[in-house]
Structures are given as structure tokens and as C-alpha cells.
Design an enzyme around this catalytic site. Structure first.
Site, mmCIF file in Angstrom:
data_model
loop_
_atom_site.group_PDB
_atom_site.id
_atom_site.type_symbol
_atom_site.label_atom_id
_atom_site.label_comp_id
_atom_site.label_asym_id
_atom_site.label_seq_id
_atom_site.Cartn_x
_atom_site.Cartn_y
_atom_site.Cartn_z
ATOM 1 N N ASN A 212 0.838 -1.199 0.000
ATOM 2 C CA ASN A 212 0.000 0.000 0.000
ATOM 3 C C ASN A 212 0.871 1.247 0.000
ATOM 4 O OD1 ASN A 212 0.423 0.954 2.845
ATOM 5 N ND2 ASN A 212 -0.349 -1.110 3.249
ATOM 6 N N ASP A 281 -4.345 -6.314 5.336
ATOM 7 C CA ASP A 281 -5.341 -7.155 6.018
ATOM 8 C C ASP A 281 -5.330 -8.570 5.465
ATOM 9 O OD1 ASP A 281 -6.390 -5.236 7.798
ATOM 10 O OD2 ASP A 281 -7.413 -4.265 6.122
ATOM 11 N N LYS A 291 8.844 -16.863 -10.146
ATOM 12 C CA LYS A 291 7.974 -15.813 -10.678
ATOM 13 C C LYS A 291 6.777 -16.417 -11.425
ATOM 14 C CE LYS A 291 8.175 -11.937 -13.808
ATOM 15 N NZ LYS A 291 8.886 -11.401 -14.950
ATOM 16 N N ASP A 309 -3.804 -9.918 13.164
ATOM 17 C CA ASP A 309 -4.149 -8.561 13.601
ATOM 18 C C ASP A 309 -3.231 -8.196 14.774
ATOM 19 O OD1 ASP A 309 -5.238 -6.264 14.749
ATOM 20 O OD2 ASP A 309 -7.248 -6.763 14.018
ATOM 21 N N PHE A 326 -4.553 3.433 14.961
ATOM 22 C CA PHE A 326 -4.893 4.428 13.951
ATOM 23 C C PHE A 326 -6.053 3.867 13.139
ATOM 24 C CE2 PHE A 326 -1.975 8.080 13.133
ATOM 25 C CZ PHE A 326 -1.212 7.961 14.277
ATOM 26 N N LYS A 340 -13.976 0.963 15.933
ATOM 27 C CA LYS A 340 -12.697 0.258 16.160
ATOM 28 C C LYS A 340 -12.219 0.438 17.596
ATOM 29 C CE LYS A 340 -10.788 -0.003 11.548
ATOM 30 N NZ LYS A 340 -10.186 0.757 10.492
HETATM 31 O O1 PMT Z 1 2.760 6.385 6.292
HETATM 32 P P1 PMT Z 1 2.147 7.673 5.787
HETATM 33 O O2 PMT Z 1 2.302 7.817 4.296
HETATM 34 O O3 PMT Z 1 2.645 8.875 6.538
HETATM 35 O O4 PMT Z 1 0.575 7.586 6.035
HETATM 36 C C1 PMT Z 1 0.067 7.573 7.336
HETATM 37 C C2 PMT Z 1 -1.107 6.591 7.492
HETATM 38 C C3 PMT Z 1 -2.302 7.078 6.684
HETATM 39 C C4 PMT Z 1 -0.699 5.190 7.036
HETATM 40 C C5 PMT Z 1 -1.421 6.571 9.039
HETATM 41 O O5 PMT Z 1 -1.805 7.836 9.469
HETATM 42 C C6 PMT Z 1 -2.527 5.567 9.356
HETATM 43 O O6 PMT Z 1 -3.710 5.856 9.285
HETATM 44 N N1 PMT Z 1 -2.136 4.318 9.739
HETATM 45 C C7 PMT Z 1 -3.049 3.191 9.972
HETATM 46 C C8 PMT Z 1 -3.444 2.592 8.649
HETATM 47 C C9 PMT Z 1 -4.341 1.376 8.773
HETATM 48 O O7 PMT Z 1 -3.944 0.311 8.445
HETATM 49 O O8 PMT Z 1 -5.512 1.613 9.296
HETATM 50 P P2 PMT Z 1 -6.670 0.459 9.465
HETATM 51 O O9 PMT Z 1 -7.895 1.263 9.768
HETATM 52 O O10 PMT Z 1 -6.701 -0.434 8.290
HETATM 53 O O11 PMT Z 1 -6.176 -0.383 10.704
HETATM 54 C C10 PMT Z 1 -6.606 -0.109 12.038
HETATM 55 C C11 PMT Z 1 -5.478 -0.311 13.014
HETATM 56 O O12 PMT Z 1 -5.159 -1.708 13.107
HETATM 57 C C12 PMT Z 1 -4.192 0.409 12.681
HETATM 58 O O13 PMT Z 1 -3.668 0.896 13.902
HETATM 59 C C13 PMT Z 1 -3.298 -0.693 12.110
HETATM 60 O O14 PMT Z 1 -1.912 -0.435 12.361
HETATM 61 C C14 PMT Z 1 -3.778 -1.907 12.897
HETATM 62 N N2 PMT Z 1 -3.640 -3.187 12.193
HETATM 63 C C15 PMT Z 1 -4.347 -3.428 11.050
HETATM 64 C C16 PMT Z 1 -4.259 -4.669 10.445
HETATM 65 C C17 PMT Z 1 -3.435 -5.668 11.009
HETATM 66 N N3 PMT Z 1 -3.314 -6.858 10.446
HETATM 67 N N4 PMT Z 1 -2.754 -5.411 12.140
HETATM 68 C C18 PMT Z 1 -2.839 -4.185 12.737
HETATM 69 O O15 PMT Z 1 -2.188 -3.949 13.769
#
Ligand code: PMT
Length: 407
Positions: A212, A281, A291, A309, A326, A340
Site C-alpha cells: 500500500n 489485512d 515468478k 491482527d 490508527f 474500532k
Molecule cells: O505512512 P504515511 O504515508 O505517513 O501515512 C500515514 C497513514 C495514513 C498510514 C497513518 O496515518 C494511518 O492511518 N495508519 C493506519 C493505517 C491502517 O492500516 O488503518 P486500518 O484502519 O486499516 O487499521 C486499524 C489499526 O489496526 C491500525 O492501527 C493498524 O496499524 C492496525 N492493524 C491493522 C491490520 C493488522 N493486520 N494489524 C494491525 O495492527
């Protein structure tokens, strides 16, 4: 914050040859207003831009210039100055001075002083934007950062040479504020903070992956802010092209599984966990050894399975740290973030809208932060400043929660 941010601090101010040297007069005044004792050391080139007499008058102390000066050596020679300084601040720091610091040169008083001192060093670069962007300067800055030198700025905007861009000296008020942030003991001294940042890459075959657009900028800014607050910081990062903030321990990973493993290894006795990484995810159920050939398929269907997660795994730990997630959303940001926060049983969630040119990759961002008893909007700002504002909220809520638990 009080005006006397630097009370009783001994600051050696190094001034180098740059048109921005005229600002060092204002800087001396502001450092003294903030309570600091200031001794100025100038390079010979700096004396072409501003007179030593000006800085002597403003600092109330003789200005040191010569490395081999009989009068200075008997008064406050470079070794004595090196010991006297609580901090050495070089503003403006020219490209040449930065290069000389990298190589440990001692061909003038200022560089000899830096080499002889065990005091922490902060530099505020000032130069033409092309000189700043040049790979040589960028690599030099990277080396100094890795050695723990604090880089203040530079700012961007119109330059004395008529060009526009990054390379302007930070304004003296901002330099004093940034220095005070470094000098004053932070509220997270003795605390350990683990932070995830950047994307994860989930491999399909040896050359392709699902990834991503996360650049890691937000997570790295959060790590810098936590370090500025005095914490021991472990930053677990997916693949990014960023310099590690000074004093931060960085662990590089690629996939969600590797990030999970690194988090679990690092988590012991941590106080705060901040999940800023954009973790995939889903990952391909099977990773091909070689490949995938285009000729084998008209259509290619990927069989994906959920990744671990990480955030939920941390929350489910027995001695879970204060946990901040986040939420990156393209729509209904508040609804999804609050969902969340409660569903994942987090202490705090920082929600940001993401989309074309927003959130991911760019240098500025805005957040809406929620915790069980409240919320606060953090308006659009540079990711560096935004992370500091977020850290202030995290610190408040971390101590609020711990005082409740301990009472
Ligand atoms: O890196 P930049 O270019 O500066 O951009 C910043 C950002 C947009 C990436 C950052 O501000 C941000 O929002 N990060 C979280 C992105 C994210 O994956 O959000 P989510 O809503 O999909 O996930 C929710 C939370 O679960 C997040 O804290 C994520 O780190 C966590 N997660 C998600 C999936 C997973 N398998 N494990 C996790 O820990």
C-alpha cells in the site's frame, strides 16, 4: 510553557558562514530571554556576514573565533568551552560545516569544539535549496542523525538567492522552542514506547507483492515525538525510505507476520504501543517459489487469507500497554474509528481520512482522536507537529488512566 524554557542552561551557539548568520543576533537575544547563558563561537566565514562585536554585545560574553588564540586558551579555550556547554547549537549550519562534522575535522574552533565535546549537538541548517537537496548533504545529514545529532529544520520558502525551496534557517523563535523541547526532560522519561510504521509487503512470488501507499512519515514522526518526550522508543517499520529519528531503535520488517513477530519480541515491559503501520489485512495464501508466468494464465485469481491482527494481539496481552490504534478511512471516518476503539478495546484511536493526496505519502495530515471518555480534533499540520500534538494527548490519557488504576 513558561518563557524561561532554557533557565540555567549553558548553550554554545556556533555561527557559520551563511547569509542567515544575521538572524543569529536575534537568536542570541531569544536564547537569553529563555534563560540560557550563551557563549558564541564563530567561523571566519561567519564574520563576513555579521560582526563578532554584535554577538559579543548581545551575549554579554567574548566571542571565540580562533582555534589557536593565546588569550582565549587562557580564558575559555575550546576544551573548556566543550566542557562548559550543556548543549551546542549551530545556527546557521552551512553545508560545509555539516560535511566537516561528518568527517570529524578540527580545522577551526567550532569543529574542534564539537569533536572535543560530549555535550549533545543540535544544528539548524541554512543553505541554497539545491545544496540542501544534494545527495552529499542529505547523506551527511543522515550520518549525523544516526550519530544522535538533532537536526532543526530547515524551513522552506523564498531564499536570499532568489530561489524557492527547502533550506531556509528556521526562525529564531522556532529554534528556541525546538531546542527547549530537547533540553527540558520529557514526560516519558523512563517509559518504553513501541511504534509500528509504514506499509507491509505480502509476497505473491519472489518479485511481486501486495502493498500500500504508506510512506512511514506519520509513524516516524510519532517515533520522533515520543523520543523528544524522553521515552525509549522502538520503531518497527515496513519498507520505507526514511531516516531513523535520532535516538530511536529501528527494526525493519517486510510482512505483517514479521511485524507481528518483531512487536511481540519488543513488547516486554513497554508502557505504550502505537500502531501507525498500514498493515495488509490479507496476504496470498501461497507464496510461489518462482515468478508467476504470464503465459500460464489468461486470468489470475489470487487466493488470499487474513493476516494476523497485530493491534488486537497486543490488546489481548496479559500486561497490555496503553494501546493506541490508527484508523485510515475514506468515508464515515468518525463512525468507523469509534467502532474500532470499542470493538478492539483500545485506549485511544487516531482517525484520519485517506484518499488521493490525503493521509498517505503527503507531508501534512489531520487527525480526529478518540478515547473512551473524550475526543479531540487535531487540525491539518506537518506530520512532525501533528505527531507532537498527538503525543501530548497520549501522555495526558496515559497518566490519567494510570492514576485511576493506581488510586
Ligand atoms: O505512512 P504515511 O504515508 O505517513 O501515512 C500515514 C497513514 C495514513 C498510514 C497513518 O496515518 C494511518 O492511518 N495508519 C493506519 C493505517 C491502517 O492500516 O488503518 P486500518 O484502519 O486499516 O487499521 C486499524 C489499526 O489496526 C491500525 O492501527 C493498524 O496499524 C492496525 N492493524 C491493522 C491490520 C493488522 N493486520 N494489524 C494491525 O495492527
Amino acid at each position: 510553557m513558561s518563557n524561561k524554557l532554557l533557565i540555567n542552561k549553558n548553550i554554545v551557539l556556533g555561527v557559520t558562514g551563511s547569509i542567515a548568520a544575521y538572524k543569529s543576533a536575534d537568536l542570541v537575544r531569544r536564547l537569553r530571554e529563555a534563560g540560557a547563558e550563551v557563549r558564541v563561537v564563530m567561523t571566519k566565514a561567519a564574520c563576513e556576514f555579521i560582526t563578532p562585536l554584535t554577538l559579543q554585545t548581545l551575549s554579554g560574553q567574548p566571542v571565540a573565533i580562533e582555534l589557536l588564540d593565546a588569550d582565549q586558551e587562557s580564558a575559555m579555550g575550546h576544551i573548556k568551552l566543550a566542557r562548559w556547554a550543556d548543549w551546542i547549537l549551530i545556527a546557521p549550519a552551512s553545508a560545509d560545516l555539516i560535511a566537516r562534522l561528518v568527517h570529524g575535522r578540527t580545522n577551526d574552533l567550532l569543529s574542534a569544539l564539537c569533536l572535543a565535546s560530549e555535550s549533545p549537538l543540535a544544528i539548524a541548517p541554512a543553505m541554497n535549496n539545491k545544496m540542501w537537496e544534494n545527495k552529499a548533504t542529505q547523506e551527511n545529514v543522515e550520518i549525523l542523525t544516526a550519530r544522535g545529532v538533532q537536526i532543526l529544520g530547515p524551513a522552506s520558502g523564498g531564499q536570499a538567492c532568489g530561489e524557492q525551496g527547502e533550506g531556509r534557517l528556521l526562525e529564531p523563535t522556532n529554534i528556541v522552542q525546538e531546542l527547549a523541547r530537547l533540553v527540558v526532560p520529557g514526560k516519558l522519561q523512563t517509559k518504553k514506547v513501541v511504534i509500528t510504521a509504514g506499509p507491509t509487503y505480502e509476497h505473491l512470488d519472489p518479485v511481486r507483492y501486495i502493498g500500500n501507499k504508506s510512506s512511514g512519515k506519520m509513524g516516524f514522526a510519532v517515533a520522533k515525538a515520543a523520543r523528544e518526550a524522553g521515552a525509549e522508543v522502538i520503531l518497527i517499520s515496513g519498507p520505507v525510505h526514511l531516516t531513523t529519528p535520532a535516538g530511536v531503535q529501528r527494526i525493519d520488517v517486510e510482512s505483517a507476520q514479521q511485524m507481528y513477530d518483531a512487536v511481540m519480541e519488543s513488547l516486554g515491559s513497554s508502557n505504550i504501543f502505537i500502531a501507525c503501520a498500514a498493515v495488509a489485512d490479507y496476504r496470498p495464501k501461497q507464496v510461489e517459489d518462482s515468478k508467476i508466468k504470464k503465459s500460464q494464465h489468461d486470468q489470475l485469481q489470487l487466493n488470499l487469507t487474513s493476516t494476523v491482527d497485530i493491534l488486537s494481539a497486543v490488546v489481548n496481552q496479559e500486561n497490555k500497554p496503553f494501546t493506541v490504534g490508527f484508523a485510515a478511512e475514506t468515508e464515515r471516518v468518525i463512525d468507523y474509528a469509534q467502532d474500532k476503539l470499542h470493538r478492539k478495546n483500545l485506549d485511544m484511536i487516531a482517525a484520519n481520512k485517506v484518499g488521493k493526496g490525503i493521509g498517505f505519502e503527503v507531508d501534512e495530515n489531520a487527525l480526529h482522536v478518540f478515547w473512551p471518555q473524550g475526543s479531540q480534533k487535531l487540525p491539518l499540520a506537518s506530520k512532525t507537529q501533528l505527531a507532537r500534538n498527538l503525543m501530548t494527548l497520549i501522555i495526558e490519557q496515559y497518566y490519567a488512566k494510570n492514576s485511576t488504576q493506581n488510586s
